[in-house]
Design an enzyme around this catalytic site. Structure first.
Site, PDB file in Angstrom:
ATOM      1  N   HIS A   1       7.594   8.912   4.185  1.00  0.00           N
ATOM      2  CA  HIS A   1       6.410   9.720   3.883  1.00  0.00           C
ATOM      3  C   HIS A   1       6.793  11.077   4.052  1.00  0.00           C
ATOM      4  CE1 HIS A   1       4.075   6.524   7.234  1.00  0.00           C
ATOM      5  NE2 HIS A   1       4.876   5.963   6.798  1.00  0.00           N
TER       6      HIS A   1
ATOM      7  N   GLU B   1      -0.942  -2.433   5.357  1.00  0.00           N
ATOM      8  CA  GLU B   1       0.161  -1.434   6.154  1.00  0.00           C
ATOM      9  C   GLU B   1       0.059  -0.195   7.191  1.00  0.00           C
ATOM     10  OE1 GLU B   1       2.621  -0.846   8.634  1.00  0.00           O
ATOM     11  OE2 GLU B   1       2.920   0.117   6.953  1.00  0.00           O
ATOM     12  N   GLU B   2      -0.469   0.505   5.769  1.00  0.00           N
ATOM     13  CA  GLU B   2      -0.168   1.979   6.770  1.00  0.00           C
ATOM     14  C   GLU B   2      -1.565   2.729   7.761  1.00  0.00           C
ATOM     15  OE1 GLU B   2       2.188   3.747   6.745  1.00  0.00           O
ATOM     16  OE2 GLU B   2       3.689   3.327   4.978  1.00  0.00           O
TER      17      GLU B   2
ATOM     18  N   ASP C   1       0.686  -1.073  -0.016  1.00  0.00           N
ATOM     19  CA  ASP C   1      -0.012  -0.441   0.092  1.00  0.00           C
ATOM     20  C   ASP C   1       0.357   1.300  -0.131  1.00  0.00           C
ATOM     21  OD1 ASP C   1       0.918  -0.944   2.544  1.00  0.00           O
ATOM     22  OD2 ASP C   1      -0.174   0.757   3.516  1.00  0.00           O
TER      23      ASP C   1
HETATM   24 ZN   LIG Z   1       5.376   3.875   6.206  1.00  0.00          ZN
HETATM   25 ZN   LIG Z   2       6.169   0.933   5.537  1.00  0.00          ZN
END
Ligand SMILES: [Zn+2]
Ligand SMILES: [Zn+2]
Length: 396
Positions: free
Chosen positions: A367, A137-138, A79
Site C-alpha cells: 500500500h 479484495e481491498e 484489484d
Molecule cells: Zn492490500
Molecule cells: Zn493484498
C-alpha cells in the site's frame, strides 16, 4: 511428482508480461472490468470454460480433467488501490490515482499461469480446477460477492488454495513460503463515527458544545477498551485513521467525523471492541451534551486455515522449495484478507510467498506508492498452486 517447477519456469516470460499488463491497467474495487476482459480472453484462448460477471466483475475459469475426481479452487484477487504510483520502472500505472500496490497484479498473472499449465495437461487431470479471479479484495468483500453468486456451490468446490506475494511477513526471504495452521489473519471491521456538538466562537467555549474536545476524549477512551476491557491474551486493535472537523483556529466546529478500523481474532474480542465502541462514544457524548452517529462498514471474518489441508500444502511446497524454505509463521498478522470468506465455506489454506528483495531496492511496504515485488517469484507461485491442485486431485 510431475515437474511443475520446469513447466512453470518455462512460462516465466509470459508471467512477467501479464503481470506488467495488469500493473499498467489497474482497477479499484469492483471496477476491474478491463482486467476481467483480459483474463477471460486468455482463458478462452486456451479453451477453458469461462464465466464472467460473477460477483459483479469476477471471472472464473473451469479446467475439467478427462477423468472424474475432486474439485479444488485456486483463488486470486485482481484489484488495485486508489493510490498515485511513485515508481519509475517502465511499466508504471497508466491511470492517475490508481495503482497495484499490494501485488494483486502478480496474483492475477500467477492464476493465469496455473490455468494455462493445467489446461495443457487436462487429459491426464483427474477432477476439476476452478480458477477464481475476484474483484474488490481491498475493503469491499469481492469474495463474499462471488460466493453469494454461487461460485463455490455451482461447482461443488471441496477445497481452496490461494496466496499473497510480497513483504507481508518479515521473516520470509525471497522465494520462501509462509504458512500458518489455524488463524492467520485478523477479522476486520470498518467504522465511521460523528460527534455532533454546537459550534461557536473559539473565545466563548461555554456557549458551545465543542466536538473537538469530546472527540479527543472518545479516542482516548477507545484505547482503554483494548487495554482494560479486552483480555490481554486476546489480540485486538482499534485504530482511528481519519479525523476531520473544523475550519480555522478560532471557530469551534459543529461536528467532528472519524473513520477507523477494528481488528481481532476471537468472538470475545468482537464483543468488547465492536459493541463497546459505540457504547463508549454514546456515553461520552451524552455526558457532554453532544449527539453522535456510529456506523459499521465492511467486515471481514478472521482468516482461518484448515490444519489438514495446510499440512498437505506444506508437503507440496517442501518438495518444490525444500523444507527449510517452508516456514510456519511465528505470529498471525492483524492484516485482513477477504480470502477469509472462502475459507469459512470450504477447507483450504492461504500462504505468503516472500517477494521482497533489498538488493533490488524492493523494500517498500504494501500500500506504499513505491511498493513492488520481485517478479522472479512469479513462476514459483504458479508451481506451488499447480502442484497443489495436481496432488490434491490425484490423491483424493
Ligand atoms: Zn492490500
Ligand atoms: Zn493484498
Amino acid at each position: 511428482m510431475t515437474d511443475w517447477k520446469s513447466a512453470a519456469q518455462a512460462i516465466q516470460p509470459e508471467l512477467v508480461q501479464w503481470r506488467r499488463w495488469f500493473h499498467q491497467h489497474p482497477g479499484v474495487g469492483f471496477a476491474v472490468e478491463e482486467a476481467a476482459e483480459y483474463i477471460a480472453a486468455k482463458l478462452r484462448s486456451w479453451d477453458i470454460e469461462t464465466e464472467t460477471g460473477v460477483g459483479r466483475t469476477g471471472v472464473v475459469g473451469i479446467v475439467r480433467g478427462a477423468r472424474p475426481g475432486p474439485v479444488i479452487a485456486v483463488r486470486a484477487d485482481i484489484d488495485a488501490l486508489p493510490l498515485q504510483e511513485e515508481n519509475e520502472h517502465d511499466f508504471v500505472s497508466r491511470y492517475p490515482g490508481k495503482m497495484h500496490a499490494c501485488g494483486h497484479d502478480g496474483h492475477a498473472a500467477i492464476a493465469l499461469g496455473v490455468a494455462k499449465l493445467l489446461a495443457q495437461r487436462r487429459r491426464e487431470l483427474k477432477g476439476t480446477a476452478v480458477i477464481i479471479f475476484q474483484p474488490a479484495e481491498e475493503g469491499q468483500g469481492g469474495a463474499a460477492a462471488m460466493i453469494a453468486d454461487g461460485v463455490l456451490r455451482r461447482h461443488n468446490v471441496q477445497a481452496i488454495v490461494g496466496g499473497h506475494v510480497g513483504l507481508l511477513a518479515p521473516e520470509l526471504a525471497l522465494g520462501q513460503v509462509g504458512i500458518c495452521y489455524g488463524p492467520m489473519m485478523a477479522a476486520t471491521c470498518e467504522f465511521e463515527a460523528e460527534v455532533i456538538g454546537r459550534g461557536g466562537h473559539g473565545a466563548q467555549p461555554h456557549q458551545t458544545v465543542d466536538p473537538v474536545v469530546i472527540s479527543a476524549e472518545v479516542i482516548t477512551a477507545w484505547q482503554r477498551l483494548v487495554s482494560r476491557e479486552l483480555s490481554p491474551l486476546l489480540p485486538g486493535v482499534l485504530t482511528v485513521g481519519k479525523i476531520e472537523g473544523g475550519r480555522t483556529h478560532n471557530i469551534i466546529p459543529e461536528k467532528v467525523s472519524m473513520r477507523g478500523t477494528i481488528r481481532y481474532f476471537h468472538p470475545e474480542a468482537e464483543k468488547v471492541l465492536v459493541r463497546r465502541a459505540e457504547e463508549v462514544l454514546a456515553g461520552i457524548c451524552q455526558a457532554w451534551n453532544a449527539r453522535h452517529t456510529f456506523r459499521l462498514g465492511t467486515a471481514y471474518p478472521p482468516l482461518v486455515n484448515d490444519g489438514d489441508f495446510t499440512a498437505f500444502f506444506a508437503g507440496v511446497a517442501a518438495k518444490l522449495v525444500g523444507a527449510e524454505n517452508v516456514k510456519v509463521l511465528e505470529y498471525p498478522t492483524m492484516g485482513g484478507e477477504d480470502m477469509a470468506f472462502f475459507l469459512r465455506e470450504v477447507p483450504g489454506t492461504f500462504y505468503f510467498l516472500g517477494a521482497g528483495n533489498p538488493e533490488k531496492g524492493i523494500v517498500h511496504p504494501h500500500h506504499h506508492p513505491r511498493f513492488d515485488f520481485d517478479e522472479d517469484v512469479l513462476w514459483l507461485g504458479v508451481a506451488l498452486l499447480t502442484a497443489t491442485v495436481w496432488e490434491y486431485t490425484q490423491k483424493n
